[in-house]
Design a protein around this motif. Sequence first.
Motif, short mmCIF file in Angstrom:
data_model
loop_
_atom_site.label_atom_id
_atom_site.label_comp_id
_atom_site.label_asym_id
_atom_site.label_seq_id
_atom_site.Cartn_x
_atom_site.Cartn_y
_atom_site.Cartn_z
N LEU A 1 0.39 -14.62 10.22
CA LEU A 1 0.01 -13.67 9.22
C LEU A 1 0.11 -11.86 10.26
CD1 LEU A 1 -2.25 -11.90 7.24
CD2 LEU A 1 -3.59 -12.26 9.30
N TYR A 2 0.60 -12.04 11.80
CA TYR A 2 0.87 -10.77 12.23
C TYR A 2 2.06 -10.01 12.42
CZ TYR A 2 -3.70 -10.56 14.26
OH TYR A 2 -4.97 -9.76 14.60
N ALA A 3 2.97 -11.42 11.90
CA ALA A 3 4.38 -11.63 11.67
C ALA A 3 5.41 -10.82 9.96
CB ALA A 3 5.59 -12.44 11.74
N ASP A 4 4.36 -12.23 9.44
CA ASP A 4 4.27 -11.33 8.15
C ASP A 4 4.01 -9.44 7.50
OD1 ASP A 4 5.18 -13.85 7.32
OD2 ASP A 4 3.32 -14.25 6.68
N MET A 5 2.75 -9.39 8.64
CA MET A 5 2.49 -7.95 8.21
C MET A 5 3.83 -7.18 8.91
SD MET A 5 -1.41 -8.86 9.20
CE MET A 5 -1.76 -6.95 9.62
N GLN B 1 9.00 -3.06 4.98
CA GLN B 1 10.22 -3.42 3.72
C GLN B 1 9.82 -1.71 2.63
OE1 GLN B 1 8.81 -6.89 1.35
NE2 GLN B 1 9.23 -8.06 2.54
N SER B 2 10.53 -1.73 1.66
CA SER B 2 10.95 -0.88 1.21
C SER B 2 10.24 -1.21 -0.15
CB SER B 2 11.64 0.58 1.20
OG SER B 2 12.58 -0.66 1.20
N PHE B 3 9.16 -0.71 -1.21
CA PHE B 3 8.90 -0.97 -2.35
C PHE B 3 9.19 -0.12 -3.27
CE2 PHE B 3 6.50 -3.16 0.82
CZ PHE B 3 6.36 -5.06 0.34
N ASP B 4 9.30 -0.81 -3.91
CA ASP B 4 9.38 0.68 -5.22
C ASP B 4 8.54 1.48 -5.64
OD1 ASP B 4 12.68 -0.45 -5.34
OD2 ASP B 4 11.86 -1.44 -7.33
N SER B 5 7.57 1.27 -5.57
CA SER B 5 6.44 1.37 -6.32
C SER B 5 5.55 1.38 -5.20
CB SER B 5 6.16 1.24 -7.66
OG SER B 5 5.95 0.12 -7.26
N ARG B 6 4.12 1.87 -5.79
CA ARG B 6 2.65 1.92 -4.74
C ARG B 6 2.37 0.66 -5.09
NH1 ARG B 6 -0.40 6.77 -2.81
NH2 ARG B 6 -2.07 5.04 -3.09
N GLU B 7 1.93 0.70 -6.47
CA GLU B 7 1.81 -1.35 -6.90
C GLU B 7 2.27 -2.07 -6.34
OE1 GLU B 7 -0.67 -3.23 -9.51
OE2 GLU B 7 -0.81 -1.43 -9.05
N GLU B 8 3.80 -2.31 -6.59
CA GLU B 8 4.60 -2.89 -5.69
C GLU B 8 4.24 -3.91 -4.55
OE1 GLU B 8 8.95 -3.75 -4.78
OE2 GLU B 8 9.25 -3.17 -7.05
N ARG B 9 3.66 -1.73 -3.62
CA ARG B 9 3.09 -2.34 -2.06
C ARG B 9 2.55 -3.18 -2.59
NH1 ARG B 9 5.01 0.08 2.14
NH2 ARG B 9 3.45 -0.27 3.61
N ARG B 10 0.89 -2.55 -2.96
CA ARG B 10 -0.24 -3.51 -2.69
C ARG B 10 0.00 -4.96 -3.78
NH1 ARG B 10 -3.84 -4.82 -6.53
NH2 ARG B 10 -2.61 -4.72 -8.05
N GLU B 11 0.53 -5.63 -4.29
CA GLU B 11 0.48 -6.56 -5.11
C GLU B 11 1.02 -6.88 -3.56
OE1 GLU B 11 3.30 -6.53 -8.33
OE2 GLU B 11 1.58 -5.76 -10.05
#
Length: 96
Positions: A29-33, A39-49
């Motif tokens: 989990l810590y490695a995945d976090m 990572q960069s995301f196109d939107s806040r929604e994508e990051r939240r998902e």
Amino acid sequence: MQARLTALVDSWDLSDEEREQLTELRESLYADMQELRGQSFDSREERREAWQALRDEHHEALSELLTDEQIAEMREVMQGNHPKGYGAPRGERRSN
């Protein structure tokens, strides 16, 4: 927090194999976090998902090892260090 978490896990009388699996899950989990943070995301929604998917995946893995009650106890210990309202869904924040 680590001492409280260790005491909690000790109270469950898990086998050495189960303890090892729990440790591996936590490290994974810590490695995945860490990877998600980079990572960069196109939107806040994508990051939240992406974060929600990680939480769901981790919860599913934990549920194969621990009972729902143990998972709830672990969550309580891990969230115990945050100030009131931290991490609460919007509209459910506690007032001081």
